[in-house]
Design a protein around this motif. Structure first.
Motif, PDB file in Angstrom:
ATOM      1  N   GLN A  56       0.822  -1.208   0.000  1.00 16.00           N
ATOM      2  CA  GLN A  56       0.000   0.000   0.000  1.00 16.00           C
ATOM      3  C   GLN A  56       0.862   1.266   0.000  1.00 16.00           C
ATOM      4  N   MET A  57       0.457   2.232  -0.815  1.00 12.87           N
ATOM      5  CA  MET A  57       1.123   3.534  -0.823  1.00 12.87           C
ATOM      6  C   MET A  57       0.828   4.215   0.509  1.00 12.87           C
ATOM      7  N   GLU A  58       1.865   4.557   1.226  1.00 10.86           N
ATOM      8  CA  GLU A  58       1.703   5.224   2.516  1.00 10.86           C
ATOM      9  C   GLU A  58       1.628   6.734   2.311  1.00 10.86           C
ATOM     10  N   GLY A  59       1.216   7.442   3.355  1.00 12.61           N
ATOM     11  CA  GLY A  59       1.047   8.888   3.284  1.00 12.61           C
ATOM     12  C   GLY A  59       2.273   9.624   2.770  1.00 12.61           C
ATOM     13  N   TRP A  60       3.465   9.257   3.246  1.00 14.34           N
ATOM     14  CA  TRP A  60       4.689   9.935   2.807  1.00 14.34           C
ATOM     15  C   TRP A  60       4.898   9.758   1.308  1.00 14.34           C
ATOM     16  N   PHE A  61       4.545   8.560   0.766  1.00 16.60           N
ATOM     17  CA  PHE A  61       4.701   8.296  -0.659  1.00 16.60           C
ATOM     18  C   PHE A  61       3.680   9.100  -1.455  1.00 16.60           C
ATOM     19  N   LEU A  62       2.456   9.155  -0.953  1.00 16.43           N
ATOM     20  CA  LEU A  62       1.410   9.930  -1.629  1.00 16.43           C
ATOM     21  C   LEU A  62       1.754  11.413  -1.647  1.00 16.43           C
ATOM     22  N   ASP A  63       2.419  11.910  -0.601  1.00 21.98           N
ATOM     23  CA  ASP A  63       2.854  13.313  -0.566  1.00 21.98           C
ATOM     24  C   ASP A  63       3.860  13.596  -1.683  1.00 21.98           C
ATOM     25  N   ILE A  64       4.836  12.714  -1.844  1.00 18.04           N
ATOM     26  CA  ILE A  64       5.828  12.885  -2.919  1.00 18.04           C
ATOM     27  C   ILE A  64       5.125  12.815  -4.274  1.00 18.04           C
ATOM     28  N   THR A  65       4.252  11.835  -4.433  1.00 12.39           N
ATOM     29  CA  THR A  65       3.531  11.653  -5.694  1.00 12.39           C
ATOM     30  C   THR A  65       2.716  12.899  -6.041  1.00 12.39           C
ATOM     31  N   GLU A  66       2.055  13.463  -5.050  1.00 14.56           N
ATOM     32  CA  GLU A  66       1.250  14.668  -5.279  1.00 14.56           C
ATOM     33  C   GLU A  66       2.112  15.828  -5.759  1.00 14.56           C
ATOM     34  N   ARG A  67       3.256  16.013  -5.128  1.00 17.76           N
ATOM     35  CA  ARG A  67       4.159  17.103  -5.527  1.00 17.76           C
ATOM     36  C   ARG A  67       4.650  16.921  -6.967  1.00 17.76           C
ATOM     37  N   VAL A  68       5.027  15.690  -7.316  1.00  8.92           N
ATOM     38  CA  VAL A  68       5.531  15.422  -8.663  1.00  8.92           C
ATOM     39  C   VAL A  68       4.415  15.585  -9.692  1.00  8.92           C
ATOM     40  N   CYS A  69       3.228  15.080  -9.384  1.00  4.00           N
ATOM     41  CA  CYS A  69       2.104  15.225 -10.307  1.00  4.00           C
ATOM     42  C   CYS A  69       1.779  16.700 -10.547  1.00  4.00           C
ATOM     43  N   GLU A  70       1.775  17.491  -9.484  1.00  6.99           N
ATOM     44  CA  GLU A  70       1.522  18.934  -9.632  1.00  6.99           C
ATOM     45  C   GLU A  70       2.554  19.571 -10.550  1.00  6.99           C
ATOM     46  N   ALA A  71       3.817  19.245 -10.348  1.00  5.65           N
ATOM     47  CA  ALA A  71       4.893  19.828 -11.153  1.00  5.65           C
ATOM     48  C   ALA A  71       4.806  19.417 -12.620  1.00  5.65           C
ATOM     49  N   CYS A  72       4.257  18.226 -12.869  1.00  7.85           N
ATOM     50  CA  CYS A  72       4.164  17.705 -14.241  1.00  7.85           C
ATOM     51  C   CYS A  72       2.809  17.988 -14.890  1.00  7.85           C
ATOM     52  N   GLY A  73       1.903  18.608 -14.146  1.00 10.36           N
ATOM     53  CA  GLY A  73       0.589  18.910 -14.703  1.00 10.36           C
ATOM     54  C   GLY A  73      -0.327  17.695 -14.790  1.00 10.36           C
ATOM     55  N   ILE A  74      -0.064  16.689 -13.985  1.00 12.25           N
ATOM     56  CA  ILE A  74      -0.900  15.477 -13.977  1.00 12.25           C
ATOM     57  C   ILE A  74      -2.039  15.699 -12.985  1.00 12.25           C
ATOM     58  N   ARG A  75      -3.260  15.616 -13.469  1.00 14.76           N
ATOM     59  CA  ARG A  75      -4.416  15.892 -12.615  1.00 14.76           C
ATOM     60  C   ARG A  75      -4.905  14.662 -11.856  1.00 14.76           C
ATOM     61  N   ASP A  76      -4.769  13.510 -12.442  1.00 17.40           N
ATOM     62  CA  ASP A  76      -5.201  12.270 -11.810  1.00 17.40           C
ATOM     63  C   ASP A  76      -3.971  11.458 -11.435  1.00 17.40           C
ATOM     64  N   PRO A  77      -3.605  11.446 -10.153  1.00 19.00           N
ATOM     65  CA  PRO A  77      -2.408  10.702  -9.747  1.00 19.00           C
ATOM     66  C   PRO A  77      -2.589   9.202  -9.978  1.00 19.00           C
TER      67      PRO A  77
END
Length: 81
Positions: A56-77
Motif C-alpha cells: 500500500q502507498m503510505e502517506g509519505w509516498f502519496l505526498d511525494i507523488t502529489e508534488r511530482v504530479c503537480e509539477a508535471c501537470g498530472i491531474r489524476d495521480p
C-alpha cells in the motif's frame, strides 16, 4: 525541485519501499523493483515469470507523488506503480 529535496526523496524511497530482486530461472533480476498500490488494492504484479505482492502507498509516498504530479501537470495521480 532543488537537488537537496531530490536527494531526500531518493533516500526515503530507497529505504522505505520494500524493494525486491527475485530470481528468474538461475539468475537474480538485475534490478530492484516493488509494486505499490492504493485504495486497498491487493493485486499482485506479474511480469515475465516474476511476481511482486501489493504494498500500500503510505502517506509519505502519496505526498511525494502529489508534488511530482503537480509539477508535471498530472491531474489524476496514479493508483499504482
Amino acid at each position: 525541485f532543488p537537488p537537496s529535496l531530490l536527494r531526500k526523496w531518493f533516500e526515503t524511497l530507497r529505504s522505505r519501499i520494500p524493494w525486491e530482486r527475485p530470481q528468474v530461472g538461475q539468475k537474480l533480476l538485475p534490478r530492484s523493483a516493488a509494486w505499490l498500490t492504493s485504495g486497498g488494492c491487493d493485486c499482485m504484479y506479474r511480469y515475465s515469470g516474476t511476481r511482486w505482492p501489493a504494498c500500500q502507498m503510505e502517506g509519505w509516498f502519496l505526498d511525494i507523488t502529489e508534488r511530482v504530479c503537480e509539477a508535471c501537470g498530472i491531474r489524476d495521480p496514479p493508483n499504482c506503480c
